[in-house]
Design a protein around this motif. Structure first.
Motif, mmCIF file in Angstrom:
data_model
loop_
_atom_site.group_PDB
_atom_site.id
_atom_site.type_symbol
_atom_site.label_atom_id
_atom_site.label_comp_id
_atom_site.label_asym_id
_atom_site.label_seq_id
_atom_site.Cartn_x
_atom_site.Cartn_y
_atom_site.Cartn_z
ATOM 1 N N MET A 158 32.777 42.730 48.899
ATOM 2 C CA MET A 158 31.986 41.594 49.384
ATOM 3 C C MET A 158 32.325 40.326 48.616
ATOM 4 S SD MET A 158 30.307 42.727 51.892
ATOM 5 C CE MET A 158 31.712 43.830 52.081
ATOM 6 N N GLU A 159 32.401 40.433 47.302
ATOM 7 C CA GLU A 159 32.714 39.244 46.508
ATOM 8 C C GLU A 159 34.135 38.777 46.782
ATOM 9 O OE1 GLU A 159 32.391 37.525 41.981
ATOM 10 O OE2 GLU A 159 31.045 39.079 42.706
ATOM 11 N N LEU A 160 35.034 39.695 46.972
ATOM 12 C CA LEU A 160 36.416 39.321 47.258
ATOM 13 C C LEU A 160 36.522 38.563 48.579
ATOM 14 C CD1 LEU A 160 39.438 39.492 46.630
ATOM 15 C CD2 LEU A 160 39.475 41.660 47.867
ATOM 16 N N LEU A 161 35.862 39.066 49.623
ATOM 17 C CA LEU A 161 35.915 38.384 50.904
ATOM 18 C C LEU A 161 35.220 37.034 50.844
ATOM 19 C CD1 LEU A 161 35.347 41.315 53.444
ATOM 20 C CD2 LEU A 161 37.471 40.443 52.475
ATOM 21 N N ALA A 162 34.155 36.942 50.040
ATOM 22 C CA ALA A 162 33.505 35.638 49.863
ATOM 23 C C ALA A 162 34.467 34.660 49.191
ATOM 24 C CB ALA A 162 32.233 35.803 49.030
ATOM 25 N N ARG A 163 35.208 35.145 48.220
ATOM 26 C CA ARG A 163 36.189 34.291 47.538
ATOM 27 C C ARG A 163 37.312 33.872 48.480
ATOM 28 N NH1 ARG A 163 37.495 33.843 42.513
ATOM 29 N NH2 ARG A 163 39.649 34.469 42.898
ATOM 30 N N SER A 164 37.492 34.613 49.541
ATOM 31 C CA SER A 164 38.521 34.255 50.515
ATOM 32 C C SER A 164 38.034 33.193 51.493
ATOM 33 C CB SER A 164 38.969 35.512 51.284
ATOM 34 O OG SER A 164 39.563 36.449 50.412
ATOM 35 N N GLY A 165 36.814 32.695 51.285
ATOM 36 C CA GLY A 165 36.340 31.583 52.085
ATOM 37 C C GLY A 165 35.292 31.939 53.110
ATOM 38 N N TYR A 166 34.315 32.807 52.730
ATOM 39 C CA TYR A 166 33.276 33.231 53.668
ATOM 40 C C TYR A 166 31.921 33.318 52.973
ATOM 41 C CZ TYR A 166 37.017 34.504 56.844
ATOM 42 O OH TYR A 166 38.113 34.463 57.679
#
Length: 453
Positions: A158-166
């Protein structure tokens, strides 16, 4: 690149990852933090083709290779804020209950546009202590014991995908048979996700509106969560279009044809080892009031004294770390059979009822199939490993077939058979497929920003 070449993180083929980033959107510090954390967490792993490695470790290696690709591209700066929040929704009996979720919101993005919403529902936790909101991994700082725990892997994702701009919304989705439980594979789980989305939009922060495009809503999930994801898209389109609109939906090794393919697979092969307690205990809440066949006392066999109560108590044991496994172990101990053969727990009347297309049991199941009686207005892509032994690929084929018969043209299936030899079980297939699904959604939202996307 030097750290990779000197063997500190000798995952096979990892050197090719360096080629897969867009230098214009490269967060060097974030990538370095991620790689150091991974090296710290996996000091013993050598190569993915090591014959002595356990199958589960192979899946983790495969996943981390994919994770690193995104770590090198993550465009978010100034970190992620995690908001754990509660909200009101309904449980299986239609009663008001309190549920929980986590919002992962970037503080700032390198892009000029606001970040879109990406919701990932995954309904499968049976206790609050194992819920994602209770297991947040901040800053990718974790040890090997957490990497091996899927709860921590999911919050890392979840944190990784958020860091990808979400702006990531992750409902806890606690299931089971207690008051707060949200029943699986029913429309109620979709209502729960919608309530989580609306509640997240009400969270107040100093930078909220400047960063987050709340109208750009996308849904992604895997396995059981893929069912909830598709059902959520369906309910939003058919019942909540005045409040929300889903732009894209990506589903991995799910959802499933509950009344047809999945039930037939269970009855004939008995290889879906967690299916019985999950199904019976979930539907007991939802349908039990008017369909006695889904009550514990009718679904479970009654020819062994104490079996029904023992099976139920094992599942609801507050001391059990994994209630479904505890119920399965009780089945194995009591009947002396391999607990993978779930049909051993059920009454003959129940088995006959769910196979009879005219029975009330089968009609109830049919109402829970997420790909009937609607035509998606948004693009929907199914990602499936053809070797998945639990949710077989025919489920995705069936979904696409039904949608196309109904007139939908923006739906398809993407297979990833290249991982067949590396993935030994359903969970591993889902983890790898998640990154393929994310890249597809990302292409719809941002356009091409990764090599080979």
């Amino acid at each position: 690149k030097g750290m990779l070449e000197d063997g500190s993180l000798a995952l096979s083929g990892i050197e090719t990852i360096i080629e897969n980033y867009d230098s214009d959107n490269f967060d060097a510090q974030g990538a370095q933090d991620m790689m150091f954390s991974l090296m710290k967490a996996l000091p013993e792993i050598k190569t993915a083709d090591d014959p002595d490695m356990e199958p589960y470790t192979l899946d983790i290696v495969t996943m981390l290779k994919e994770v690193l690709k995104f770590a090198l591209c993550a465009p978010v700066t100034n970190g992620i804020h995690e908001y754990v929040y509660t909200y009101q929704t309904i449980n299986g009996k239609g009663e008001l209950t309190t549920a929980s979720a986590t919002l992962y919101l970037p503080q700032k993005s390198l892009f000029t546009r606001k970040v879109p919403t990406l919701v990932m529902p995954h309904y499968g936790d049976l206790k609050r202590s194992t819920a994602p909101s209770c297991n947040i991994v901040k800053g990718f700082d974790y040890g090997i014991e957490k990497v091996e725990d899927l709860e921590f892997v999911s919050t890392l994702l979840m944190e990784l995908l958020a860091r990808s701009g979400y702006a990531m919304i992750y409902p806890d989705g606690i299931v089971g048979s207690n008051h707060e439980a949200i029943p699986m594979v029913t429309k109620i789980s979709a209502y729960n996700v919608i309530d989580a989305i609306l509640a997240a939009q009400e969270i107040e922060t100093d930078f909220h509106d400047a960063v987050w495009d709340k109208d750009d809503l996308n849904i992604i999930s895997l396995s059981l969560g893929a069912y909830t994801a598709l059902e959520t898209a369906k309910v939003i389109q058919t019942e909540y279009s005045d409040l929300l609109k889903v732009k894209t939906t990506a589903l991995v090794d799910g959802p499933f044809d509950i009344s047809g393919i999945m039930m037939g697979e269970f009855i004939n092969n008995g290889n879906t080892k967690f299916y019985v307690p999950s199904l019976v205990f979930s539907f007991d809440n939802v349908f039990g009031a008017y369909e006695p066949g889904f009550l514990y006392t009718n679904a479970l066999r009654n020819d062994i004294p104490g079996f029904q109560e023992g099976y139920k108590n094992a599942y609801n044991d507050p001391k059990a770390n994994e209630p479904v496994r505890a119920a399965n172990n009780y089945l194995e101990e009591t009947l002396g059979v391999d607990y993978i053969d779930q049909t051993q727990a059920l009454s003959q009347e129940f088995i006959e009822g769910i196979q009879n297309s005219t029975s009330n049991l089968q009609k109830c199941l049919k109402t829970c199939d997420a790909f009937y009686n609607w035509v998606p207005e948004m693009p929907v892509m199914f990602f499936h490993n053809p070797g998945d032994p639990t949710v077989i690929v025919e489920n995705s084929y069936k979904a696409v077939e039904e949608f196309r018969k109904a007139g939908c043209t923006n739906v398809g299936v993407t297979l990833f058979p290249e991982y067949l030899e590396q993935i030994y079980f359903h969970g591993g297939a889902c983890v790898v497929g998640m990154f393929k699904a994310f890249k597809w959604i990302d292409r719809q939202v941002y356009g091409k920003r990764f090599v080979n996307q």
